[in-house]
Design an enzyme around this catalytic site. Structure first.
Site: not given
Ligand code: 5GP
Length: 350
Positions: A178, A180, A183
């Site tokens: 959760g 991301g 996300c």
């Molecule tokens: P960020 O670095 O952008 O904060 O987080 C990246 C991570 O968010 C990704 O490696 C993956 O684990 C997660 N993530 C990517 N797309 C989604 C999504 O649509 N839903 C959720 N729950 N997590 C995501």
């Protein structure tokens, strides 16, 4: 129903206390980490940052740009032919993860690619790493490929880290439910775990077994990357922080013939579902959203900012090597989450 009153923290809840040190300049700080993996017996050395396997960020160009020091988790939508061309023409295997989900066809693609080009690292990725099926799937991949370094996730609590390292025989467990940037799991399902605490607790569990963890999601600044590493993460995976660069793939928004922004979306968003799964299934809600990020040019400048931040943090706390950052760190609590005071007591209002 139970309530866990123990204080759990996110990146924003803490800062790192500076400490007097005899350390040389920040330029002398050693960022390289060297790991030996628990189950594959393989080794890896480099700066432990990994580009996320999102289809915009985990690209072949990103892998070329981050190699050899940092890693890239390629997204799973490349065809077998493109992967074979890539691995045949470039000696980047040391810094690249092949990603698969939990479909038979994805395992078949892994077999076909590995047979021809001998991969080193695979990432087995599921939004929910808590199912028995997922652990059995990881175990199955391990049995078939004892020589591959396996990263598996996502989970956010120590008992599942242990399960994936012991029963699944993974080498690295990916942590994050959760956090991301795109996300929406926490708002759609109310499920999640504050990422800093998840890293601290999961790293402790993994290190007790000689396993490794990768903190995945929630880093918005170089300072957040530092906090993840200081909390005990062996790797930090980045999506949003690497989006919008020339090495990304996706839909660019242009003005006067020049790139100004890029569409960036979660891999469980309606956008991704439309693109890869023929639309959203009627039994599930999208757990990702779409946004735009400004164009940021080549990724090299951002990478330099991130490694500069880590170097400087090490100098502030007296760590000569990134390896020592975690043990040199004292986090100071700087924002009290509403409703909670210390000693695990709940308070109305907050
Ligand atoms: P960020 O670095 O952008 O904060 O987080 C990246 C991570 O968010 C990704 O490696 C993956 O684990 C997660 N993530 C990517 N797309 C989604 C999504 O649509 N839903 C959720 N729950 N997590 C995501």
């Amino acid at each position: 129903m139970r309530i866990d009153y123990e204080l759990k923290l996110d990146f924003d809840d803490v800062l790192i206390r500076p400490k007097r040190s005899e350390s040389p300049s920040r330029a002398a700080v050693v960022l390289r980490r060297d790991y030996e993996f628990l189950n594959s017996g393989q080794t890896w050395g480099g700066i432990p940052i990994i580009a996320s396997n999102m289809d915009t960020v985990g690209t072949l160009s990103m892998a070329r740009a981050l190699h050899p020091e940092m890693m890239t988790c390629l997204h799973k939508y490349y065809s077998e032919e493109s992967l074979l061309d890539f691995f045949r023409s470039e000696e980047l295997r040391q810094s690249v993860f092949f990603t698969l989900g939990i479909q038979d066809s994805e395992l078949e693609k892994l077999r076909a690619v590995h047979r021809r080009v001998r991969l080193k690292h695979v990432c087995i990725d599921a939004a929910n790493g808590y199912t028995k099926y997922f652990v059995q799937w990881v175990q199955r991949v391990r049995e078939e490929f004892p020589e591959l370094t396996i990263m598996a996730g996502n989970v956010a609590t120590p008992e599942m880290v242990q399960e994936l390292l012991i029963t699944g025989a993974a080498d690295i467990v990916k942590i994050g439910i959760g956090p991301g940037s795109v996300c929406t799991t926490r708002v759609k399902t109310a499920v999640g775990y504050p990422q800093l605490s998840a890293i601290i607790e999961c790293a402790d569990a993994a290190h007790g077994l000689r396993g490794h963890v990768c903190a995945d999601g929630g880093c918005r600044t170089p300072g957040d990357v530092v906090k993840a590493l200081a909390a005990g993460a062996d790797y930090v995976m980045l999506g949003g922080m690497l989006a919008g660069h020339d090495e990304c793939e996706g839909e660019w928004i242009e003005r006067d013939g020049r790139r100004v922004a890029m569409k960036f979306y979660g891999m469980s968003s309606a956008t991704a579902m439309e693109k890869y799964a023929g639309g959203l299934k009627n039994y599930r809600a999208a757990e990702g959203r779409e946004t735009t990020v400004p164009w940021r040019g080549p990724v090299a400048a951002t990478i330099q900012e991130i490694s500069g931040g880590i170097r400087s943090a090490c100098a502030y706390v007296g760590a000569d090597r990134l390896k020592d950052l975690s043990k040199c760190t004292t986090f100071v609590l700087c924002r009290r989450p509403p409703g909670v005071v210390s000693h695990g007591t709940a308070m109305l209002g907050g």
